[in-house]
Design an enzyme around this catalytic site. Structure first.
Site, mmCIF file in Angstrom:
data_model
loop_
_atom_site.group_PDB
_atom_site.id
_atom_site.type_symbol
_atom_site.label_atom_id
_atom_site.label_comp_id
_atom_site.label_asym_id
_atom_site.label_seq_id
_atom_site.Cartn_x
_atom_site.Cartn_y
_atom_site.Cartn_z
ATOM 1 N N CYS A 268 0.787 -1.135 -0.035
ATOM 2 C CA CYS A 268 -0.101 -0.024 -0.033
ATOM 3 C C CYS A 268 1.056 1.308 -0.024
ATOM 4 C CB CYS A 268 -0.928 0.018 1.314
ATOM 5 S SG CYS A 268 -1.811 1.282 1.425
ATOM 6 N N ASP B 5 -0.387 -5.687 0.180
ATOM 7 C CA ASP B 5 -1.661 -6.021 -0.353
ATOM 8 C C ASP B 5 -1.341 -7.300 -1.218
ATOM 9 O OD1 ASP B 5 -2.841 -3.711 0.380
ATOM 10 O OD2 ASP B 5 -2.040 -2.705 -1.245
#
Length: 154
Positions: free
Chosen positions: A52, A59
């Site tokens: 992120c 992520d």
């Protein structure tokens, strides 16, 4: 069956470091021995990881790339290392997904390409990103990507 000359490849058959960023990662191609035939090549990366850009937290996505080659095929080891280069790269889901597709299109100039990026929830919301270069040629068997919509415990 024709042999493919791989002497120009820098990664296949060699120990290779992962690039520190997607921009530095090298994608390589090999000639297609079936350039006059329309068929689909599928790559699936069920454990894709990036960061992120705001929090630095990881992520995760399940990415499916389908393409119909023209003169070239993407060399799979270089693709694997390219995808791995996102592991420590901060970018939004949409940016990662579209960048991957456009780098492959730039390298290969395929007859057609699509990407389905099925991102696991961030902040309780899964984000899925879909992009393709246009309509696929008629008469090509194009299987569904086969990734279920995220349901959580529902």
């Amino acid at each position: 069956m024709p042999n493919t000359d791989v002497s120009s490849l820098s990664m296949l058959g060699h120990q290779t470091e992962t690039a520190s960023s997607p921009e530095e990662a090298v994608l390589e191609k090999v000639p297609s021995n079936h350039a006059g035939t329309d068929y689909v090549v599928r790559f699936t990366a069920p454990e894709f990881t990036s960061l992120c850009p705001m929090t630095g937290q990881p992520d995760f996505a399940h990415i499916v790339i389908d393409y119909i080659p023209g003169e070239w095929l993407v060399e799979s080891k270089s693709l694997k290392l390219f995808l791995h280069s996102f592991r420590n790269h901060g970018a939004f889901h949409e940016d990662c997904s579209i960048y991957i597709a456009k780098r492959i299109v730039e390298l290969l100039d395929p007859k057609w390409l699509r990407i389905g990026a099925y991102w696991y929830p961030r902040g309780g919301i899964p984000i899925d990103v879909f992009w393709q270069t246009g309509k696929p040629p008629e008469g090509v068997w194009l299987p569904e990507q086969g990734v279920a919509t995220y349901r959580g415990r529902g």
